[in-house]
Scaffold this active site. Structure first.
Site, mmCIF file in Angstrom:
data_model
loop_
_atom_site.group_PDB
_atom_site.id
_atom_site.type_symbol
_atom_site.label_atom_id
_atom_site.label_comp_id
_atom_site.label_asym_id
_atom_site.label_seq_id
_atom_site.Cartn_x
_atom_site.Cartn_y
_atom_site.Cartn_z
ATOM 1 N N HIS A 81 0.913 -1.200 -0.061
ATOM 2 C CA HIS A 81 0.024 -0.045 -0.174
ATOM 3 C C HIS A 81 0.793 1.087 -0.167
ATOM 4 C CE1 HIS A 81 -3.763 -1.956 0.863
ATOM 5 N NE2 HIS A 81 -3.064 -2.919 1.682
ATOM 6 N N ASN A 154 -10.251 -2.989 2.694
ATOM 7 C CA ASN A 154 -9.952 -2.809 1.061
ATOM 8 C C ASN A 154 -11.118 -2.529 0.440
ATOM 9 O OD1 ASN A 154 -7.219 -3.387 1.165
ATOM 10 N ND2 ASN A 154 -7.517 -5.493 0.999
ATOM 11 N N HIS A 345 -3.860 1.113 12.189
ATOM 12 C CA HIS A 345 -3.380 -0.050 12.927
ATOM 13 C C HIS A 345 -4.989 -0.907 13.378
ATOM 14 C CE1 HIS A 345 -1.989 -2.794 15.598
ATOM 15 N NE2 HIS A 345 -1.138 -2.385 16.136
ATOM 16 N N TYR A 368 0.904 -4.327 12.339
ATOM 17 C CA TYR A 368 0.918 -2.956 12.037
ATOM 18 C C TYR A 368 1.830 -2.034 12.731
ATOM 19 C CZ TYR A 368 -2.547 -3.976 8.260
ATOM 20 O OH TYR A 368 -3.087 -4.362 7.217
HETATM 21 FE FE1 HDE Z 1 -2.377 -4.843 5.374
HETATM 22 N N1 HDE Z 1 -0.585 -4.016 6.055
HETATM 23 N N2 HDE Z 1 -1.779 -6.686 6.108
HETATM 24 N N3 HDE Z 1 -4.281 -5.821 4.773
HETATM 25 N N4 HDE Z 1 -2.988 -2.811 5.116
HETATM 26 C C1 HDE Z 1 -0.377 -2.756 5.726
HETATM 27 O O1 HDE Z 1 0.941 -1.449 7.455
HETATM 28 C C2 HDE Z 1 -0.663 -6.883 6.624
HETATM 29 C C3 HDE Z 1 -4.515 -7.031 5.211
HETATM 30 C C4 HDE Z 1 -4.525 -2.643 4.560
HETATM 31 O O2 HDE Z 1 -3.214 3.524 4.092
HETATM 32 C C5 HDE Z 1 1.060 -2.441 6.388
HETATM 33 O O3 HDE Z 1 1.160 0.820 7.740
HETATM 34 C C6 HDE Z 1 -0.686 -8.271 7.082
HETATM 35 C C7 HDE Z 1 -5.959 -7.027 4.930
HETATM 36 C C8 HDE Z 1 -4.482 -1.293 4.387
HETATM 37 O O4 HDE Z 1 -1.452 3.282 5.491
HETATM 38 C C9 HDE Z 1 1.544 -3.685 6.836
HETATM 39 C C10 HDE Z 1 -1.717 -8.886 6.490
HETATM 40 C C11 HDE Z 1 -6.420 -5.930 4.548
HETATM 41 C C12 HDE Z 1 -3.177 -0.769 4.418
HETATM 42 C C13 HDE Z 1 0.177 -4.608 6.524
HETATM 43 C C14 HDE Z 1 -2.322 -7.927 5.854
HETATM 44 C C15 HDE Z 1 -5.296 -5.099 4.718
HETATM 45 C C16 HDE Z 1 -2.388 -1.967 4.805
HETATM 46 C C17 HDE Z 1 2.093 -1.854 5.535
HETATM 47 C C18 HDE Z 1 -2.091 -10.482 6.529
HETATM 48 C C19 HDE Z 1 -7.953 -5.503 4.370
HETATM 49 C C20 HDE Z 1 -2.640 0.509 4.279
HETATM 50 C C21 HDE Z 1 2.027 -0.460 5.820
HETATM 51 C C22 HDE Z 1 -2.366 -10.604 7.642
HETATM 52 C C23 HDE Z 1 -9.121 -5.828 5.483
HETATM 53 C C24 HDE Z 1 -2.908 1.503 5.358
HETATM 54 C C25 HDE Z 1 1.354 -0.358 6.979
HETATM 55 C C26 HDE Z 1 -2.554 2.701 4.839
HETATM 56 C C27 HDE Z 1 -1.090 -1.649 5.250
HETATM 57 C C28 HDE Z 1 0.427 -6.049 7.076
HETATM 58 C C29 HDE Z 1 -3.636 -8.098 5.093
HETATM 59 C C30 HDE Z 1 -5.707 -3.537 4.207
HETATM 60 C C31 HDE Z 1 2.741 -4.160 6.700
HETATM 61 C C32 HDE Z 1 0.522 -8.921 7.790
HETATM 62 C C33 HDE Z 1 -6.671 -8.544 4.840
HETATM 63 C C34 HDE Z 1 -5.503 -0.557 3.611
HETATM 64 O O5 HDE Z 1 1.393 -3.619 8.362
#
Ligand code: HDE
Length: 728
Positions: A81, A154, A345, A368
C-alpha cells in the site's frame, strides 16, 4: 489511589493538554526564514566560501543543516500500500447502535466524528500508477472522543489467504520479481501466478482481482470492506459479530482495462487528482457505513466459517444496514505530514469494538505496530500530529526516538503514590477497555480449520453473479495476466484451478491461451499443505455454498441516476456554434458534471458569433481516457476543422471503444462520420435507443442535453464491446 471524584476532575477538558491536530501547523506567509535552531538566515543563495571563488568552509552551519535535512527527507515507503492518497472528513451516525455496541461514536447521533481516510493500491511503489489492476486499500481513522478507531479495509470484501503466516509469501510473489525488479505495480507476471496457482484458498479473491473492481473509475466510486468479522460489544457485555461495509453514494463504477493502461501513461495520478479536485470543488465524496450483524448464537449457521477471510456473508443472507455517513470535505495541507505519516492499525479499536479469532486478523494485530517502528522510526509514531487521538493520552510510557510530549512529574510507574496514583486505571463503567471474555477450550495446534476448506464455491458465486460484460472482462483479465506469464506450466496449472471454479470460464481462458484445459487438474495440494499433512484433510473442493447468485456482487445494478462529478469533454474549434456549445455545457453543469472544452490550441476559440469561448485543454494536454463522455457541438468551420483533425477523431474513437456516452449536434454529424464507428450509429435517437446505445445525435440542443445526461448516468455501454468468440 485516586478517588472517583478526583478522576472526574482529571477528565475535565484540560485545554492546554488536549491534543490539537492544528497545533503543529506552520504557515510561513509573512515570516522571515530561520535555521532549525531559530537563527534568522541572511543569505539562502550562496554557501560560505574562502573568497569569491574559494572552496566551501566546513563552518557553514546553514549549508550543512540544509543539505543534511534534505539527505534525510525520505522514510521507507510502506511495504504494501505504498501508493496512496488521503483526505479529511467527518462521520455522522444516523441512529444509535447502543443495542449492539457501547462505542460512543456509534451511540450518540449528535456527535460528528472527524476522520482521516487513505486510499491506496497494494503492489506498486510510492510513485507507481493509480490505475494498476490491483486491490485498493480503504483505511479510515475515526478520531472518536474515546480514542482512535481504525477501520483498515480494502475495496474487496475477501482476501487472498486465510492465515497471516502466508502474507510475506503472497506479497513477495506479487511485487516486482527480485532479480530485475520487473514489473512495477502489476500482478501479470510469473511469480504471482506461480504462487496463486499453488494456493487454492486464493480462488475467490482472484475472481475479484480479475474483475472490474480492480479498476475503479474513482476512489469516490468504490465500496469499502472491513473484510474480517469483528465483534460489537454492548453496555451489557453482549457480543454480536459484525462485518463493516462502505457504500459510495455515487455508486460503484469502473473503467475498461485498455483505458486503465492508457490512463497510466496520460495521467498516472488520475485517482489522486480526481479525489483532490472533487474536494477542492466542493463535491465532497460520501459513503454510508453499513454493518452486517450476526448474533453470537448464529455463529455456526452458515456454510462457511465467519473467521475465514476468504469468505463473505452474502447480503441475501444478512442484509447490510446503513448506520451513518462519512463525508470527505478537506484535502490535507501537506502530503508527507499527513498522508505519508498516517499510521493505521487494525489494533486501534475503542471500547465496544473487539476482535475475533480470524487468523489473518490476529496476524495483522502484530504487523501494523511492527511496520511503523521501522517506517516511522520508533515507538512514538502515535505522537505525530495526524496519528494523535483527540482525547488526552496519559500513561507511564516514556522516552524513545522523537518523543514529543514533555511528561511532567516524578512518577512514571504504576502503582504509585508520588503521583497520587495517576494516571489511574479506568473501570469499564468509565470507558475502560475490556476484552470480550470469549470461552476458549482448545489444544495448541498449528493447523487450518476444516471449516476453512471450501475454496471454490464462493468464487463461483461471485462469477455467477456477474452481468455478461462483467464476466467477459474477467475472462479477458485472466487471458491478459496469464498471457504475460512466460512459464507454460504455470498457465496450465491456473487453467486447472479455473476449471474447478467454472468449466466455462476455464474453457474461455484456455481458448485465448490456445492451451487445453487439464482434464484432471492435479490440485497442487502438496504445495499448500504442511510437510506432514494428509492431502485428504485439505481437500478444497468440498462445495458447500447455499447461495447461487448475489446481486450485490455485481456492479450492473449500481446507482445510475446521476452524472454528478462526471468529466465531460466538448470538442470544438474556431467557428463553433456558441448556442450549440453553451446550451449543452450549461445543462451538463447544472446536473453536476465537470465540463471541459478541448480545442486544437489553448486559451480560447472564436465562435461563429464572434464570442470568445474559454478552452480548458488542447488536444496535446487532454486525452479521451480522462473523460467519461464527449460532445461535438455544431458550427461549420469548427466541424470542418475537427473532421480533419486526427486527434479529434482518435478522441472519439477511443471514447466509443471504451463504451462511453457520445453526443453530437446533428449539424456536426460529419465528425462522427469520420470515426471508425460511423457504420454503427443508430437509426433513431429515441430515449430507449439512447439508453441502449449511448449515442445521441439530434438537432434540438435542449433535447440533446436531456438525452445525453440520461446516457452519461448509465456510466458505460459495455454491450458495445465486440461479441465473444465461443470456444469450440
Ligand atoms: Fe495490510 N498491511 N496486512 N491488509 N493493509 C499494511 O501497514 C498486513 C490486509 C491494509 O493506508 C502495512 O502501515 C498483514 C488485509 C491497508 O496506510 C502492514 C496482512 C487488509 C493498508 C500490513 C495484511 C489490509 C495496509 C504496510 C495479513 C484489508 C494501508 C504499511 C495478515 C482488510 C494502510 C502499514 C494505509 C497496510 C500488514 C492483510 C488492508 C505491513 C501482515 C486483509 C488498507 O503492516
Amino acid at each position: 489511589m485516586a478517588t472517583n471524584k478526583e478522576i472526574k476532575q482529571d477528565e475535565q477538558p484540560d485545554n492546554d493538554k488536549i491534543v490539537d491536530l492544528n497545533a503543529d501547523k506552520v504557515d510561513a506567509t509573512g515570516t522571515l526564514m530561520t535555521t532549525n535552531h531559530g537563527v534568522r538566515i541572511n543569505d539562502d543563495q550562496n554557501s560560505l566560501k574562502a573568497g569569491d571563488r574559494g572552496s566551501a568552509l566546513l563552518e557553514d552551519f546553514i549549508l550543512r543543516e540544509k543539505i543534511t535535512h534534505f539527505d534525510h527527507e525520505r522514510i521507507p515507503e510502506r511495504v504494501v500500500h505504498a501508493r496512496g492518497s488521503g483526505a479529511h472528513g467527518v462521520f455522522k451516525l444516523y441512529e444509535s447502535q447502543s443495542a449492539l455496541t457501547k462505542a460512543q461514536f456509534l451511540n450518540d447521533t449528535s456527535i460528528e466524528t472527524p476522520v482521516f481516510v487513505r486510499f491506496s493500491t497494494v503492489a506498486g511503489s510510492r510513485g507507481s500508477t493509480d490505475l494498476a489492476r490491483d486491490v485498493r486499500g480503504f483505511a479510515v481513522k475515526f478520531y472518536t472522543d474515546e480514542g482512535n478507531f481504525d477501520l483498515v479495509g480494502n475495496n474487496m470484501p475477501v482476501f487472498f489467504i486465510q492465515d497471516a503466516i502466508k502474507f510475506p509469501d503472497l506479497i513477495h510473489a506479487v511485487k516486482p520479481e527480485p532479480d530485475n525488479e520487473i514489473p512495477q505495480a502489476a500482478s501479470a507476471h510469473d511469480t504471482f501466478w506461480d504462487f496463486i496457482s499453488l494456493t487454492p484458498e486464493s480462488a475467490h479473491m482472484i475472481m475479484w482481482a480479475m474483475s472490474d473492481r480492480a479498476l475503479p473509475r474513482s476512489y469516490r466510486m468504490m465500496e469499502g470492506f472491513g473484510v474480517h468479522t469483528f465483534r460489537f460489544i454492548n453496555a451489557e457485555g453482549v457480543s454480536s459479530f459484525v462485518k463493516f461495509h462502505w457504500k459510495p453514494l455515487l455508486g460503484v463504477h469502473s473503467v475498461a482495462w485498455d483505458e486503465a493502461q492508457n490512463i497510466s501513461g496520460k495521467d498516472p495520478d488520475y485517482h489522486r487528482r480526481d479525489l483532490w479536485d472533487a474536494i477542492e470543488s466542493g463535491n465532497f465524496p460520501e459513503w454510508e457505513l453499513g454493518v452486517q450483524i450476526v448474533s453470537e448464537e448464529d455463529e455456526f449457521k452458515f456454510d462457511f466459517d465467519l473467521l475465514d477471510s476468504t469468505k463473505l456473508i452474502p447480503e441475501e443472507l444478512v442484509p447490510v444496514q446503513r448506520i451513518g455517513k462519512m463525508t470527505l470535505n478537506r484535502n490535507p495541507d501537506n502530503f508527507f505530514a499527513e498522508t505519508e505519516q498516517v499510521a493505521y492499525h487494525i489494533g486501534h479499536v475503542v471500547a465496544g469494538i473487539d476482535f475475533t479469532n480470524d487468523p489473518l486478523l490476529q496476524g495483522r494485530l502484530f504487523s501494523y505496530t511492527d511496520t511503523q517502528l521501522i517506517r516511522l522510526g520508533g515507538p512514538n509514531f502515535q505522537q505525530i500530529p495526524i496519528n494523535r487521538p483527540l482525547n488526552p493520552v496519559r500513561n507511564n510510557q516514556r522516552d524513545g526516538y522523537m518523543r514529543q510530549t514533555i511528561d511532567k512529574g516524578k512518577s512514571s510507574y504504576n502503582p504509585n503514590t508520588l503521583g497520587n496514583g495517576f494516571p489511574a486505571q479506568a473501570k469499564a463503567s468509565e470507558g475502560g477497555f475490556t476484552s470480550y471474555p470469549e470461552r476458549i477450550e482448545a489444544r495448541k495446534v498449528r493447523a487450518r480449520s476444516k471449516s476453512f476448506l471450501d475454496h471454490f464455491s464462493q468464487a463461483k458465486l461471485f462469477l455467477d453473479s456477474q452481468s455478461d460484460p462483467e464476466r467477459n472482462h474477467i475472462v479477458d483479465a485472466f487471458s491478459f495476466e496469464l498471457g504475460k506469464v512466460k512459464t507454460v506450466a504455470i498457465r496450465e496449472r491456473m487453467l486447472g484451478i479455473l476449471s474447478l471454479i467454472d468449466s466455462g470460464l476455464a474453457a474461455e481462458v484456455a481458448f485465448a491461451l490456445r492451451l487445453p484445459v487439464p482434464q484432471d487438474p492435479a490440485l497442487p495440494l502438496n504445495h499448500s499443505i504442511p510437510a506432514d499433512g494428509d492431502p485428504a484433510d485439505y481437500d478444497p473442493t468440498i462445495v458447500r455454498s447455499s447461495v447461487a447468485i448475489s446481486s450485490a456482487l455485481s456492479m450492473a445494478g449500481t446507482v445510475k441516476d446521476s452524472i454528478k462529478t462526471r468529466k465531460i469533454a466538448i470538442l470544438a474549434a474556431d467557428g463553433v456554434d456558441e448556442i450549440s456549445l453553451t446550451t449543452v455545457k450549461d445543462a451538463l453543469m447544472a446536473a453536476g458534471a465537470v465540463v471541459e472544452v478541448i480545442a486544437p490550441r489553448l486559451n480560447y476559440i472564436i465562435a461563429e458569433s464572434d464570442a470568445q469561448i474559454v478552452v480548458d485543454h488542447s488536444f496535446l494536454t487532454a486525452a479521451s481516457v480522462l473523460y467519461d463522455a464527449v460532445y461535438v457541438p455544431a458550427g461549420t468551420n469548427s466541424v470542418a476543422t475537427l473532421e480533419a483533425e486526427a486527434d479529434a477523431i482518435h478522441f472519439l474513437n477511443e471514447a466509443f471503444k471504451h463504451c462511453k456516452a457520445i453526443a453530437a449536434d446533428k449539424a456536426a454529424i460529419q465528425v462522427l462520420e469520420a470515426t471508425y464507428f460511423s457504420s454503427k450509429l443508430p437509426d433513431d435517437y429515441s430515449e430507449e435507443t439512447v439508453l441502449r446505445e449511448g449515442v445521441v445525435v439530434v438537432d434540438d440542443v435542449e433535447e440533446l442535453a436531456d438525452k445525453f445526461i440520461l446516457a452519461i448516468a448509465q456510466h458505460r455501454f459495455w454491450e458495445r464491446e465486440k461479441p465473444r468468440k465461443i470456444p469450440a
